[in-house]
Motif scaffolding. Structure first.
Motif, PDB file in Angstrom:
ATOM      1  N   PRO A  25       0.796  -1.232   0.000  1.00 49.07           N
ATOM      2  CA  PRO A  25       0.000   0.000   0.000  1.00 49.07           C
ATOM      3  C   PRO A  25       0.828   1.283   0.000  1.00 49.07           C
ATOM      4  O   PRO A  25       0.405   2.291  -0.547  1.00 49.07           O
ATOM      5  CB  PRO A  25      -0.842  -0.089   1.259  1.00 49.07           C
ATOM      6  N   GLY A  26       1.996   1.269   0.575  1.00 50.79           N
ATOM      7  CA  GLY A  26       2.809   2.477   0.630  1.00 50.79           C
ATOM      8  C   GLY A  26       3.653   2.731  -0.603  1.00 50.79           C
ATOM      9  O   GLY A  26       4.192   3.820  -0.774  1.00 50.79           O
ATOM     10  N   LEU A  27       3.751   1.744  -1.491  1.00 51.29           N
ATOM     11  CA  LEU A  27       4.637   1.889  -2.657  1.00 51.29           C
ATOM     12  C   LEU A  27       4.279   3.076  -3.550  1.00 51.29           C
ATOM     13  O   LEU A  27       5.161   3.872  -3.877  1.00 51.29           O
ATOM     14  CB  LEU A  27       4.676   0.595  -3.472  1.00 51.29           C
ATOM     15  N   PRO A  28       3.018   3.249  -3.948  1.00 49.92           N
ATOM     16  CA  PRO A  28       2.718   4.412  -4.798  1.00 49.92           C
ATOM     17  C   PRO A  28       3.073   5.744  -4.131  1.00 49.92           C
ATOM     18  O   PRO A  28       3.553   6.666  -4.786  1.00 49.92           O
ATOM     19  CB  PRO A  28       1.217   4.301  -5.055  1.00 49.92           C
ATOM     20  N   TRP A  29       2.851   5.846  -2.816  1.00 50.57           N
ATOM     21  CA  TRP A  29       3.177   7.083  -2.099  1.00 50.57           C
ATOM     22  C   TRP A  29       4.684   7.302  -2.046  1.00 50.57           C
ATOM     23  O   TRP A  29       5.163   8.427  -2.171  1.00 50.57           O
ATOM     24  CB  TRP A  29       2.587   7.065  -0.685  1.00 50.57           C
ATOM     25  N   GLU A  30       5.448   6.207  -1.866  1.00 53.13           N
ATOM     26  CA  GLU A  30       6.912   6.308  -1.895  1.00 53.13           C
ATOM     27  C   GLU A  30       7.375   6.805  -3.254  1.00 53.13           C
ATOM     28  O   GLU A  30       8.253   7.661  -3.349  1.00 53.13           O
ATOM     29  CB  GLU A  30       7.551   4.949  -1.612  1.00 53.13           C
ATOM     30  N   LEU A  31       6.787   6.236  -4.302  1.00 45.33           N
ATOM     31  CA  LEU A  31       7.164   6.647  -5.659  1.00 45.33           C
ATOM     32  C   LEU A  31       6.808   8.117  -5.898  1.00 45.33           C
ATOM     33  O   LEU A  31       7.572   8.846  -6.525  1.00 45.33           O
ATOM     34  CB  LEU A  31       6.473   5.753  -6.694  1.00 45.33           C
ATOM     35  N   LEU A  32       5.659   8.540  -5.397  1.00 50.04           N
ATOM     36  CA  LEU A  32       5.233   9.932  -5.568  1.00 50.04           C
ATOM     37  C   LEU A  32       6.219  10.900  -4.925  1.00 50.04           C
ATOM     38  O   LEU A  32       6.360  12.032  -5.373  1.00 50.04           O
ATOM     39  CB  LEU A  32       3.832  10.122  -4.987  1.00 50.04           C
ATOM     40  N   GLY A  33       6.934  10.450  -3.913  1.00 51.34           N
ATOM     41  CA  GLY A  33       7.909  11.295  -3.236  1.00 51.34           C
ATOM     42  C   GLY A  33       9.338  11.101  -3.708  1.00 51.34           C
ATOM     43  O   GLY A  33      10.262  11.688  -3.135  1.00 51.34           O
ATOM     44  N   ASP A  34       9.557  10.300  -4.736  1.00 50.77           N
ATOM     45  CA  ASP A  34      10.908  10.008  -5.210  1.00 50.77           C
ATOM     46  C   ASP A  34      11.533  11.216  -5.913  1.00 50.77           C
ATOM     47  O   ASP A  34      10.827  12.111  -6.387  1.00 50.77           O
ATOM     48  CB  ASP A  34      10.869   8.815  -6.183  1.00 50.77           C
ATOM     49  N   ALA A  35      12.844  11.195  -5.999  1.00 51.43           N
ATOM     50  CA  ALA A  35      13.574  12.286  -6.665  1.00 51.43           C
ATOM     51  C   ALA A  35      13.428  12.225  -8.190  1.00 51.43           C
ATOM     52  O   ALA A  35      13.480  13.262  -8.860  1.00 51.43           O
ATOM     53  CB  ALA A  35      15.057  12.230  -6.283  1.00 51.43           C
ATOM     54  N   ARG A  36      13.215  11.035  -8.736  1.00 55.35           N
ATOM     55  CA  ARG A  36      13.115  10.885 -10.199  1.00 55.35           C
ATOM     56  C   ARG A  36      11.701  11.183 -10.680  1.00 55.35           C
ATOM     57  O   ARG A  36      10.719  10.653 -10.166  1.00 55.35           O
ATOM     58  CB  ARG A  36      13.522   9.472 -10.608  1.00 55.35           C
ATOM     59  N   VAL A  37      11.617  12.035 -11.680  1.00 51.30           N
ATOM     60  CA  VAL A  37      10.315  12.469 -12.193  1.00 51.30           C
ATOM     61  C   VAL A  37       9.486  11.299 -12.717  1.00 51.30           C
ATOM     62  O   VAL A  37       8.272  11.257 -12.503  1.00 51.30           O
ATOM     63  CB  VAL A  37      10.480  13.583 -13.256  1.00 51.30           C
ATOM     64  N   GLU A  38      10.116  10.342 -13.386  1.00 54.50           N
ATOM     65  CA  GLU A  38       9.343   9.219 -13.939  1.00 54.50           C
ATOM     66  C   GLU A  38       8.768   8.339 -12.826  1.00 54.50           C
ATOM     67  O   GLU A  38       7.693   7.760 -12.989  1.00 54.50           O
ATOM     68  CB  GLU A  38      10.170   8.392 -14.928  1.00 54.50           C
ATOM     69  N   LEU A  39       9.447   8.260 -11.687  1.00 54.76           N
ATOM     70  CA  LEU A  39       8.907   7.493 -10.568  1.00 54.76           C
ATOM     71  C   LEU A  39       7.775   8.248  -9.881  1.00 54.76           C
ATOM     72  O   LEU A  39       6.790   7.638  -9.443  1.00 54.76           O
ATOM     73  CB  LEU A  39      10.010   7.136  -9.576  1.00 54.76           C
TER      74      LEU A  39
END
Length: 138
Positions: A25-39
């Motif tokens: 469940p937390g993966l999409p939120w982690e990706l939304l906060g990543d440094a890489r724009v595509e993530l």
């Protein structure tokens, strides 16, 4: 998911969208906060379709993104959601429900306040009114 190739990230995201319930469940939120724009884009795409509350929170976060294209996407989605939530006399359908806890509501209000300058006066007013009308317990 965290492949160095933006094309691979895009394809994996497309393949995973129908299976988001099987993801942590937390993966999409982690990706939304990543440094890489595509993530960040992938995280946002994976959060879409998970209810108005999740979409609104993610879109508000995206409005403040340093990437102008992602910020515009977030702004467009917040504007759409705020218009859907606006209580107008000519609407035949009720505004969408915003099933949030008091803490989540407070987070949405804080995000909306931070995004005010990006969203503009009309959208901010509609969003603020909608959030005031959907206050938990009120």
């Amino acid at each position: 998911m965290r492949d160095p190739s933006p094309a691979v990230v895009r394809e994996v995201t497309t393949a995973l969208r129908p299976l988001t319930g099987a993801l942590p469940p937390g993966l999409p939120w982690e990706l939304l906060g990543d440094a890489r724009v595509e993530l960040r884009r992938a995280g946002y795409r994976l959060l879409r379709g998970h209810g108005v509350d999740v979409e609104l929170c993610a879109a508000l976060m995206l409005t403040l993104d340093p990437d102008s294209r992602l910020a515009e996407r977030g702004k467009a989605d917040v504007t759409r959601l705020a218009r859907d939530g606006a209580r107008t006399t000519w609407r035949r359908t009720p505004p969408p429900e915003l099933p949030v806890t008091v803490a989540q509501h407070g987070e949405l209000v804080a995000l909306a306040a931070r995004a005010t300058t990006v969203l503009g006066e009309d959208t901010s007013r509609m969003l603020t009114t909608w959030l005031a009308c959907t206050r938990p317990g009120g």
